[in-house]
Design a protein around this motif. Structure first.
Motif, PDB file in Angstrom:
ATOM      1  N   LYS A 220      15.630 -50.585   2.957  1.00 13.14           N
ATOM      2  CA  LYS A 220      14.631 -49.951   3.348  1.00 13.14           C
ATOM      3  C   LYS A 220      14.062 -49.310   2.494  1.00 13.14           C
ATOM      4  O   LYS A 220      12.756 -49.339   1.964  1.00 13.14           O
TER       5      LYS A 220
ATOM      6  N   THR B  44      14.392 -55.679  12.555  1.00 10.60           N
ATOM      7  CA  THR B  44      12.843 -56.240  12.783  1.00 10.60           C
ATOM      8  C   THR B  44      13.129 -57.693  12.320  1.00 10.60           C
ATOM      9  O   THR B  44      11.392 -58.673  12.538  1.00 10.60           O
TER      10      THR B  44
ATOM     11  N   THR C   1      23.667 -54.074   3.886  1.00 11.15           N
ATOM     12  CA  THR C   1      21.988 -53.710   4.114  1.00 11.15           C
ATOM     13  C   THR C   1      21.889 -52.223   4.303  1.00 11.15           C
ATOM     14  O   THR C   1      20.613 -51.160   4.630  1.00 11.15           O
TER      15      THR C   1
HETATM   16  C1  LIG Z   1      21.504 -50.623   7.885  1.00 12.42           C
HETATM   17  C2  LIG Z   1      20.066 -52.181   8.401  1.00 12.42           C
HETATM   18  N1  LIG Z   1      20.545 -52.770   7.730  1.00 12.42           N
HETATM   19  C3  LIG Z   1      19.626 -54.014   8.720  1.00 12.42           C
HETATM   20  C4  LIG Z   1      18.547 -53.691   9.664  1.00 12.42           C
HETATM   21  C5  LIG Z   1      17.442 -55.071   9.812  1.00 12.42           C
HETATM   22  O1  LIG Z   1      16.400 -54.392   8.342  1.00 12.42           O
HETATM   23  P1  LIG Z   1      15.372 -56.083   9.215  1.00 12.42           P
HETATM   24  O2  LIG Z   1      14.439 -54.628  10.251  1.00 12.42           O
HETATM   25  O3  LIG Z   1      14.527 -55.875   8.250  1.00 12.42           O
HETATM   26  O4  LIG Z   1      15.959 -56.997   9.754  1.00 12.42           O
HETATM   27  C6  LIG Z   1      18.391 -52.156   9.273  1.00 12.42           C
HETATM   28  C7  LIG Z   1      17.213 -51.857   9.621  1.00 12.42           C
HETATM   29  O5  LIG Z   1      15.948 -52.134  10.978  1.00 12.42           O
HETATM   30  C8  LIG Z   1      18.857 -50.980   9.056  1.00 12.42           C
HETATM   31  O6  LIG Z   1      18.556 -49.811   9.129  1.00 12.42           O
END
Ligand SMILES: Cc1ncc(COP(=O)(O)O)c(C=O)c1O
Length: 323
Positions: free
Chosen positions: A48, A184, A306
């Protein structure tokens, strides 16, 4: 196109990209690399931060004095938004879906440390709560800025289109595939569009952590179609997306034994910490595809980490259970 969007500096970029040699060896190829967006810096990092560099630039341009966002009580997005607001000297009000935790743990603990106001509500009350807070802050002259859950916005997509360029500048190799968790779908959407423009044959593989095919396809397509129109390129269809739904288990935030095994494996082999909600499921997907022979030994694949570390501690029981 990414350069048309203003960007603030909130995190540490470029994030590292390195090989997971032990895992690559363990599975006898492909070569597995990792892009460390868990190391984006701000308040324990995560994907994020990239999105917020663009989103908060928009909030600044609109002269907002308070940021409102929504997410689960365990939301990483909420925690990172609270940190970004703190850095920028703005107020932050989080509408958190779920019961107020009896014990302050994980992201919820950090939201409070970061100075955000937190209102815990049921899912069915979230939209109305956001609406009434927006009105309240408008009445106070604070020009509130609303960030959709997970930073699901054009700016979020732009951030991950930019990440594609960052990867290209860092990598000594071509990647057969880039693998990411899909919440998301914003991160996936940005990588997908970035790769589509580059057109060098690299696939973007998403691993859904909760949403089903219809939900994820709609989320991704809705956010990329306006950008595709703007760029004058062919509009993507659901069939163009490469998202797997086999690793969700009993549902979003829900766990199952293979997930624990993969989290332990990657920690013990590589010293990399994955969380059970996002990065653990995504890694389980990658490893399962490798085991199914999806990649050949000579290929290079890139796992996007992520983030999500703060919630590891909320899953202490699950992670220490034995089958
Ligand atoms: C640690 C983590 N990884 C992946 C995601 C997924 O990302 P996105 O919402 O852009 O699909 C999120 C949040 O939704 C997250 O907090």
């Amino acid at each position: 196109m990414q350069n048309d969007y203003p960007r603030l500096s909130l995190g540490f970029f470029p994030t590292p990209l390195h090989e997971l040699k032990n895992l690559s060896q363990l599975f006898n190829g492909p070569r597995i690399f990792i892009k460390r967006d868990d190391q984006t810096g701000m308040a324990l990092g995560g994907n994020k931060v990239r999105k917020l560099e663009y989103i908060m630039a928009d909030a600044l341009a609109k002269q907002s004095r308070i940021i409102i966002t929504v997410g689960a009580v365990s939301s990483n997005h909420a925690r990172q938004t609270a940190a970004a607001a703190a850095i920028m000297g703005l107020e932050c009000h989080l509408v958190l879906i779920g019961r107020e935790p009896k014990e302050s743990q994980g992201n919820y603990l950090l939201d409070n440390l970061l100075g955000a106001k937190c209102t815990c509500v049921r899912n069915s009350q979230a939209a109305a709560t956001v609406e009434s807070l927006m009105q309240e802050y408008r009445d106070q002259g604070k020009n509130p800025y609303f960030i959709p859950a997970g930073g699901h916005s054009t700016e979020g997509v732009i951030a991950y289109m930019h990440a594609c360029q960052e990867i290209q500048q860092q990598a000594e190799y071509d990647f057969a595939a880039v693998i990411t968790a899909v919440g998301t779908g914003t991160t996936y959407a940005g990588l997908y569009l970035g790769e589509k423009i580059k057109n060098n044959g690299s696939q973007v593989i998403g691993i859904s952590v909760g949403g089903d095919r219809d939900w994820c396809s709609e989320k991704v397509l809705n956010i990329i179609h306006p950008l595709e129109k703007q760029m004058g390129i062919i509009l993507s269809q659901a069939a163009d997306l490469n998202i797997y739904y086999d690793y969700i288990g009993p549902g979003y935030t829900k766990t199952y034994p293979q997930l624990r095994e993969v989290i332990k494996l990657v920690a013990s082999q590589e010293g990399i910490l994955l969380d059970p909600v996002y990065s653990g499921k995504a890694m389980l997907g990658l490893i399962d595809l490798i085991k199914q022979g999806y990649f050949n030994r000579e290929q290079n694949v890139l796992f996007l980490h992520t983030g999500g570390a703060p919630e590891i501690f909320s899953y202490n029981k699950f992670l220490t259970e034995t089958d």
